[in-house]
Design a protein around this motif. Structure first.
Motif, mmCIF file in Angstrom:
data_model
loop_
_atom_site.group_PDB
_atom_site.id
_atom_site.type_symbol
_atom_site.label_atom_id
_atom_site.label_comp_id
_atom_site.label_asym_id
_atom_site.label_seq_id
_atom_site.Cartn_x
_atom_site.Cartn_y
_atom_site.Cartn_z
ATOM 1 N N ARG A 9 0.827 -1.221 0.000
ATOM 2 C CA ARG A 9 0.000 0.000 0.000
ATOM 3 C C ARG A 9 0.855 1.262 0.000
ATOM 4 N NH1 ARG A 9 -4.434 -0.411 4.351
ATOM 5 N NH2 ARG A 9 -5.184 1.383 3.191
ATOM 6 N N ILE A 10 1.913 1.239 -0.844
ATOM 7 C CA ILE A 10 2.769 2.425 -0.968
ATOM 8 C C ILE A 10 2.644 3.069 -2.346
ATOM 9 C CG2 ILE A 10 4.391 1.687 0.805
ATOM 10 C CD1 ILE A 10 6.301 0.806 -1.419
ATOM 11 N N VAL A 11 1.807 2.470 -3.234
ATOM 12 C CA VAL A 11 1.488 3.068 -4.533
ATOM 13 C C VAL A 11 -0.018 2.955 -4.749
ATOM 14 C CG1 VAL A 11 3.722 2.540 -5.572
ATOM 15 C CG2 VAL A 11 1.848 0.939 -5.850
ATOM 16 N N ASP A 12 -0.517 3.789 -5.658
ATOM 17 C CA ASP A 12 -1.943 3.753 -5.984
ATOM 18 C C ASP A 12 -2.122 4.318 -7.381
ATOM 19 O OD1 ASP A 12 -4.620 3.234 -5.564
ATOM 20 O OD2 ASP A 12 -5.020 5.161 -4.590
ATOM 21 N N GLY A 13 -3.218 3.970 -7.981
ATOM 22 C CA GLY A 13 -3.543 4.487 -9.293
ATOM 23 C C GLY A 13 -3.906 3.381 -10.263
ATOM 24 N N THR A 14 -4.163 3.786 -11.481
ATOM 25 C CA THR A 14 -4.486 2.835 -12.534
ATOM 26 C C THR A 14 -3.194 2.248 -13.086
ATOM 27 O OG1 THR A 14 -4.409 4.552 -14.226
ATOM 28 C CG2 THR A 14 -6.531 4.181 -13.144
ATOM 29 N N PRO A 15 -3.277 1.115 -13.792
ATOM 30 C CA PRO A 15 -2.054 0.537 -14.366
ATOM 31 C C PRO A 15 -1.304 1.504 -15.285
ATOM 32 C CG PRO A 15 -3.836 -1.045 -14.483
ATOM 33 C CD PRO A 15 -4.433 0.246 -13.995
ATOM 34 N N GLU A 16 -2.039 2.420 -15.926
ATOM 35 C CA GLU A 16 -1.402 3.385 -16.823
ATOM 36 C C GLU A 16 -0.762 4.553 -16.070
ATOM 37 O OE1 GLU A 16 -4.976 2.991 -17.124
ATOM 38 O OE2 GLU A 16 -4.624 1.165 -18.275
ATOM 39 N N TYR A 17 -1.263 4.818 -14.865
ATOM 40 C CA TYR A 17 -0.775 5.984 -14.112
ATOM 41 C C TYR A 17 -0.578 5.607 -12.639
ATOM 42 C CZ TYR A 17 -0.330 10.823 -12.547
ATOM 43 O OH TYR A 17 0.144 11.998 -11.998
ATOM 44 N N MET A 18 0.374 4.751 -12.386
ATOM 45 C CA MET A 18 0.699 4.335 -11.022
ATOM 46 C C MET A 18 1.616 5.380 -10.410
ATOM 47 S SD MET A 18 -0.029 1.799 -8.967
ATOM 48 C CE MET A 18 -0.757 0.765 -10.218
ATOM 49 N N LYS A 19 1.303 5.804 -9.192
ATOM 50 C CA LYS A 19 2.141 6.808 -8.532
ATOM 51 C C LYS A 19 2.341 6.432 -7.062
ATOM 52 C CE LYS A 19 -1.814 9.767 -7.746
ATOM 53 N NZ LYS A 19 -2.410 11.050 -7.870
ATOM 54 N N PRO A 20 3.456 6.862 -6.491
ATOM 55 C CA PRO A 20 3.729 6.524 -5.088
ATOM 56 C C PRO A 20 2.847 7.336 -4.144
ATOM 57 C CG PRO A 20 5.471 7.913 -5.945
ATOM 58 C CD PRO A 20 4.559 7.592 -7.104
ATOM 59 N N LEU A 21 2.497 6.733 -3.015
ATOM 60 C CA LEU A 21 1.784 7.440 -1.961
ATOM 61 C C LEU A 21 2.808 8.110 -1.042
ATOM 62 C CD1 LEU A 21 -0.900 4.747 -1.074
ATOM 63 C CD2 LEU A 21 -1.211 6.818 -2.439
ATOM 64 N N ASN A 22 2.347 9.043 -0.242
ATOM 65 C CA ASN A 22 3.248 9.774 0.653
ATOM 66 C C ASN A 22 4.043 8.842 1.559
ATOM 67 O OD1 ASN A 22 2.259 12.081 -0.478
ATOM 68 N ND2 ASN A 22 1.063 12.717 1.290
ATOM 69 N N VAL A 23 3.388 7.815 2.084
ATOM 70 C CA VAL A 23 4.079 6.885 2.979
ATOM 71 C C VAL A 23 5.223 6.186 2.247
ATOM 72 C CG1 VAL A 23 2.514 4.937 2.576
ATOM 73 C CG2 VAL A 23 3.773 5.092 4.714
ATOM 74 N N GLY A 24 5.024 5.854 0.980
ATOM 75 C CA GLY A 24 6.079 5.229 0.196
ATOM 76 C C GLY A 24 7.263 6.162 -0.001
ATOM 77 N N LEU A 25 6.971 7.426 -0.246
ATOM 78 C CA LEU A 25 8.046 8.408 -0.437
ATOM 79 C C LEU A 25 8.791 8.684 0.865
ATOM 80 C CD1 LEU A 25 6.189 10.932 -2.760
ATOM 81 C CD2 LEU A 25 7.987 9.322 -3.410
ATOM 82 N N MET A 26 8.072 8.697 1.978
ATOM 83 C CA MET A 26 8.711 8.992 3.262
ATOM 84 C C MET A 26 9.581 7.840 3.770
ATOM 85 S SD MET A 26 8.038 12.067 4.227
ATOM 86 C CE MET A 26 8.479 12.050 5.938
ATOM 87 N N PHE A 27 9.158 6.586 3.498
ATOM 88 C CA PHE A 27 9.912 5.438 4.018
ATOM 89 C C PHE A 27 10.937 4.883 3.034
ATOM 90 C CE2 PHE A 27 6.702 5.086 7.319
ATOM 91 C CZ PHE A 27 7.442 4.636 8.390
#
Length: 119
Positions: A11-29
């Protein structure tokens, strides 16, 4: 498991398969320089030896992934800020040990301050 599926399961990325982006928690850790995305995402430890009115002050800044910042700040506090005093009592075999700050309380306060910070 491929990398995207691993990130989704964590649960550190989210979005559609075409536009997957990191979530804040993923960027912080999981980013070595989260301050690129979150300016001033750092821990500052200020030691006022003579209280707030004194001139003697040291400051240490910790940057990097959030777990590294916390570990580094706690190590610094444990090694430089927390001081032990040993008091020998006459007629008693054991000495009494005192600390200026309890490490467990500092640890709890720092972790709570970082994880529950509101912007």
């Amino acid at each position: 498991m491929d990398f995207i599926d691993l990130c989704k399961s964590m649960r550190i990325v989210d979005g559609t398969p075409e536009y997957m982006k990191p979530l804040n928690v993923g960027l912080m850790f999981f980013n070595d320089e989260p301050q690129k995305f979150f300016p001033y995402s750092q821990i500052e430890v200020v030691d006022l030896r003579n209280g707030p009115e004194g001139d003697d002050m040291t400051e240490q800044i910790f940057k990097g992934p959030i777990d590294s910042m916390i570990k580094s700040a706690l190590t610094y506090i444990k090694n430089t800020v927390i001081v032990e005093k040993i008091l020998k009592i006459d007629g008693q075999a054991e000495a009494v040990r005192f600390f200026n700050y309890p490490y467990q309380a500092i640890e709890e306060a720092l972790v709570n301050a970082v994880y529950h910070r509101r912007i």
